[in-house]
Design a protein around this motif. Structure first.
Motif, mmCIF file in Angstrom:
data_model
loop_
_atom_site.group_PDB
_atom_site.id
_atom_site.type_symbol
_atom_site.label_atom_id
_atom_site.label_comp_id
_atom_site.label_asym_id
_atom_site.label_seq_id
_atom_site.Cartn_x
_atom_site.Cartn_y
_atom_site.Cartn_z
ATOM 1 N N LYS A 72 0.990 -1.052 -0.169
ATOM 2 C CA LYS A 72 0.210 -0.124 0.051
ATOM 3 C C LYS A 72 0.736 1.221 -0.016
ATOM 4 C CE LYS A 72 -4.061 -1.445 2.550
ATOM 5 N NZ LYS A 72 -4.889 -1.378 3.544
ATOM 6 N N TRP A 76 0.760 3.982 -2.897
ATOM 7 C CA TRP A 76 0.410 5.252 -2.731
ATOM 8 C C TRP A 76 1.473 6.182 -3.197
ATOM 9 C CZ3 TRP A 76 -3.512 8.160 -2.837
ATOM 10 C CH2 TRP A 76 -3.531 9.409 -2.077
ATOM 11 N N ILE A 168 -2.276 -4.676 -4.411
ATOM 12 C CA ILE A 168 -2.744 -4.824 -3.021
ATOM 13 C C ILE A 168 -3.594 -6.006 -2.848
ATOM 14 C CG2 ILE A 168 -4.524 -3.666 -1.211
ATOM 15 C CD1 ILE A 168 -3.126 -1.047 -2.347
ATOM 16 N N TRP A 172 -2.499 -9.109 -0.371
ATOM 17 C CA TRP A 172 -3.455 -9.506 0.640
ATOM 18 C C TRP A 172 -3.714 -11.042 0.379
ATOM 19 C CZ3 TRP A 172 -8.630 -11.274 -0.459
ATOM 20 C CH2 TRP A 172 -9.317 -11.616 0.644
#
Length: 181
Positions: A72, A76, A168, A172
């Motif tokens: 993340k 970002w 992501i 995950w």
């Protein structure tokens, strides 16, 4: 001045490699499916991919990390740096369209790299990310011509965001099956 020590990668396929290739594959597959269904953005005579294969795949290569939090964070930063490149391109393309001189365009391109680097530093991006942002800027500034570059910039940002979302998700998903210590 000491050179940074970088060890060569081990000759093995590791979990991070697998995450990267799955994320890249999902991005390319998505773009291929959209293209096969005829889902494109039309701008004049051009047809632009909604999800640009290379842009989304590059986001995967740059952002896949060992865990969701790190992915993340990298994602970002990638989105912010790409947005800074798009902003710089918007400024330069607007000025370039007003001037319309190919020789001054070279100077504008150079100033755009500087502006991109400055904007990336303004958001406190690490220097390597600033340089990666400048790569995005150059691609936006030279891939197409005239105002089409603005539309192209928008779809680079969309494709980057999509790539980061895939990163992501894949990270995950792998986390669900990874043994927690």
């Amino acid at each position: 001045m000491a050179k940074p020590v970088m060890e060569p990668a081990k000759l093995e396929v590791n979990v991070l490699d697998i995450k990267i290739i799955i994320a890249v594959g999902l991005c390319i597959l998505t773009s291929t499916i959209l293209n096969a269904l005829g889902i494109k953005f039309h701008y004049g005579q051009m047809q632009l991919d909604i999800i640009q294969k290379a842009t989304a795949a590059i986001s995967c290569l740059l952002c896949v990390q060992d865990n969701v939090g790190a992915s993340k964070g990298a994602g970002w930063m990638r989105i912010k740096v790409t947005a800074m490149a798009a902003i710089a391109a918007l400024v330069v393309v607007s000025i370039d369209s007003l001037i319309g001189n190919q020789w001054l365009s070279v100077v504008l391109l150079m100033l755009g790299v500087l502006l991109t680097m400055f904007l990336c530093k303004l958001i406190k991006a690490p220097y390597m990310n600033c340089r990666i942002g400048a790569i995005s800027y150059v691609l936006i500034a030279v891939t197409l011509s005239s105002q089409a570059r603005i539309v192209y910039a928008l779809f680079r940002v969309i494709s980057t965001v999509y790539g980061v979302l895939v990163v992501i998700f894949v990270t995950w998903l792998f986390g669900l099956f990874t043994k927690k210590d």
